[in-house]
Scaffold this motif. Structure first.
Motif, PDB file in Angstrom:
ATOM      1  N   LYS A  29       0.828  -1.217   0.000  1.00  0.00           N
ATOM      2  CA  LYS A  29       0.000   0.000   0.000  1.00  0.00           C
ATOM      3  C   LYS A  29       0.856   1.259   0.000  1.00  0.00           C
ATOM      4  N   SER A  30       1.817   1.329   0.908  1.00  0.00           N
ATOM      5  CA  SER A  30       2.649   2.527   1.032  1.00  0.00           C
ATOM      6  C   SER A  30       3.462   2.764  -0.229  1.00  0.00           C
ATOM      7  N   ALA A  31       4.116   1.713  -0.718  1.00  0.00           N
ATOM      8  CA  ALA A  31       4.963   1.851  -1.903  1.00  0.00           C
ATOM      9  C   ALA A  31       4.162   2.290  -3.120  1.00  0.00           C
ATOM     10  N   ILE A  32       2.999   1.678  -3.332  1.00  0.00           N
ATOM     11  CA  ILE A  32       2.172   2.030  -4.489  1.00  0.00           C
ATOM     12  C   ILE A  32       1.620   3.444  -4.336  1.00  0.00           C
ATOM     13  N   ILE A  98      -8.961   1.827  -2.998  1.00  0.00           N
ATOM     14  CA  ILE A  98      -8.159   1.052  -3.935  1.00  0.00           C
ATOM     15  C   ILE A  98      -7.693  -0.211  -3.214  1.00  0.00           C
ATOM     16  N   ARG A  99      -7.995  -1.376  -3.771  1.00  0.00           N
ATOM     17  CA  ARG A  99      -7.493  -2.634  -3.204  1.00  0.00           C
ATOM     18  C   ARG A  99      -6.471  -3.210  -4.175  1.00  0.00           C
ATOM     19  N   LEU A 100      -5.260  -3.416  -3.685  1.00  0.00           N
ATOM     20  CA  LEU A 100      -4.202  -3.990  -4.503  1.00  0.00           C
ATOM     21  C   LEU A 100      -4.441  -5.488  -4.656  1.00  0.00           C
ATOM     22  N   VAL A 101      -4.338  -5.983  -5.880  1.00  0.00           N
ATOM     23  CA  VAL A 101      -4.499  -7.412  -6.145  1.00  0.00           C
ATOM     24  C   VAL A 101      -3.330  -7.887  -6.995  1.00  0.00           C
ATOM     25  N   GLY A 121     -22.348   1.858   7.309  1.00  0.00           N
ATOM     26  CA  GLY A 121     -23.295   2.534   6.430  1.00  0.00           C
ATOM     27  C   GLY A 121     -22.677   3.553   5.503  1.00  0.00           C
ATOM     28  N   ARG A 122     -21.345   3.610   5.434  1.00  0.00           N
ATOM     29  CA  ARG A 122     -20.653   4.600   4.595  1.00  0.00           C
ATOM     30  C   ARG A 122     -19.660   3.904   3.660  1.00  0.00           C
ATOM     31  N   PRO A 123     -20.149   3.403   2.536  1.00  0.00           N
ATOM     32  CA  PRO A 123     -19.252   2.729   1.592  1.00  0.00           C
ATOM     33  C   PRO A 123     -18.534   3.719   0.674  1.00  0.00           C
ATOM     34  N   LEU A 124     -17.451   3.248   0.108  1.00  0.00           N
ATOM     35  CA  LEU A 124     -16.745   3.964  -0.960  1.00  0.00           C
ATOM     36  C   LEU A 124     -16.720   3.052  -2.180  1.00  0.00           C
ATOM     37  N   PRO A 125     -16.776   3.639  -3.379  1.00  0.00           N
ATOM     38  CA  PRO A 125     -16.559   2.817  -4.574  1.00  0.00           C
ATOM     39  C   PRO A 125     -15.175   2.177  -4.467  1.00  0.00           C
ATOM     40  N   LEU A 126     -15.070   0.920  -4.893  1.00  0.00           N
ATOM     41  CA  LEU A 126     -13.818   0.187  -4.789  1.00  0.00           C
ATOM     42  C   LEU A 126     -13.259  -0.103  -6.169  1.00  0.00           C
ATOM     43  N   THR A 127     -11.972   0.160  -6.326  1.00  0.00           N
ATOM     44  CA  THR A 127     -11.243  -0.202  -7.540  1.00  0.00           C
ATOM     45  C   THR A 127     -10.201  -1.237  -7.167  1.00  0.00           C
ATOM     46  N   ARG A 128     -10.201  -2.346  -7.885  1.00  0.00           N
ATOM     47  CA  ARG A 128      -9.141  -3.335  -7.728  1.00  0.00           C
ATOM     48  C   ARG A 128      -8.004  -2.922  -8.644  1.00  0.00           C
ATOM     49  N   LEU A 129      -6.818  -2.746  -8.065  1.00  0.00           N
ATOM     50  CA  LEU A 129      -5.652  -2.317  -8.837  1.00  0.00           C
ATOM     51  C   LEU A 129      -4.713  -3.499  -9.000  1.00  0.00           C
ATOM     52  N   PRO A 130      -4.687  -4.094 -10.198  1.00  0.00           N
ATOM     53  CA  PRO A 130      -3.824  -5.254 -10.413  1.00  0.00           C
ATOM     54  C   PRO A 130      -2.351  -4.848 -10.446  1.00  0.00           C
ATOM     55  N   LEU A 131      -1.546  -5.653  -9.791  1.00  0.00           N
ATOM     56  CA  LEU A 131      -0.102  -5.442  -9.761  1.00  0.00           C
ATOM     57  C   LEU A 131       0.564  -6.612 -10.468  1.00  0.00           C
ATOM     58  N   PHE A 138       0.299   3.805 -11.237  1.00  0.00           N
ATOM     59  CA  PHE A 138      -0.411   5.040 -11.556  1.00  0.00           C
ATOM     60  C   PHE A 138      -1.017   4.979 -12.952  1.00  0.00           C
ATOM     61  N   SER A 139      -0.260   4.488 -13.925  1.00  0.00           N
ATOM     62  CA  SER A 139      -0.788   4.381 -15.288  1.00  0.00           C
ATOM     63  C   SER A 139      -1.997   3.469 -15.335  1.00  0.00           C
ATOM     64  N   THR A 140      -1.942   2.368 -14.591  1.00  0.00           N
ATOM     65  CA  THR A 140      -3.079   1.455 -14.545  1.00  0.00           C
ATOM     66  C   THR A 140      -4.273   2.128 -13.891  1.00  0.00           C
ATOM     67  N   LEU A 141      -4.040   2.839 -12.791  1.00  0.00           N
ATOM     68  CA  LEU A 141      -5.124   3.535 -12.095  1.00  0.00           C
ATOM     69  C   LEU A 141      -5.773   4.575 -13.005  1.00  0.00           C
ATOM     70  N   VAL A 142      -4.963   5.319 -13.748  1.00  0.00           N
ATOM     71  CA  VAL A 142      -5.487   6.339 -14.660  1.00  0.00           C
ATOM     72  C   VAL A 142      -6.233   5.689 -15.830  1.00  0.00           C
TER      73      VAL A 142
END
Length: 151
Positions: A29-32, A98-101, A121-131, A138-142
């Protein structure tokens, strides 16, 4: 007044988009997150760390706001290297988790409309970020969320 819950994650802001990186200890998490900050800055975008490892999340006017505990504000852990000082901001409104996978990926496609509950009761949209080798986070996230560049 109730203390803000402490979430295990790393929060950053790119432009005006607050991102909360989630995953188990040692997942990267920190490195990404730090890589995303540097990549965003290299593209001329504002980017900063909010908090690393521990994120105080509160509900303010229907928005989830991330802050750092005072004891770790301005610091990030670079696994294998140590604790480093990082440019930070005091708070950010979180728009996405963002969940790293890592491969092998259990599913080819992430479920549409996936969310993660940050506070009750407070969700956030989740993006799975493949590594995987050969890609930059960053390029993948964008590529997944081009609106980050417009923020």
């Amino acid at each position: 007044m109730t203390a803000a819950p402490n979430v295990h994650g790393t929060a950053i802001v790119i432009g005006t988009t607050g991102l909360l990186f989630l995953g188990p200890s040692g997942a990267g998490k920190s490195a990404i997150a730090l890589h995303c900050i540097e990549e965003a800055r290299s593209r001329g975008l504002f980017a900063a760390l909010v908090s690393d490892d521990q994120v105080l999340v509160s509900n303010a006017g229907g928005r989830l706001v991330a802050r750092a505990p005072a004891s770790i504000a301005g610091l990030a852990e670079v696994r294998g290297a140590g604790i480093v000082s990082v440019e930070t901001i005091e708070a950010a409104v979180l728009q996405r988790a963002i969940r790293l996978v890592e491969p092998p990926f259990a599913e080819r496609l992430a479920p549409e409309g996936e969310t993660v509950e940050i506070l009750p009761g407070r969700p956030l949209p989740l993006t799975r970020l493949p590594l995987f080798a050969g890609c930059t986070a960053f390029s993948t996230l964008v590529a997944i969320h081009p609106e980050i560049l417009a923020a």
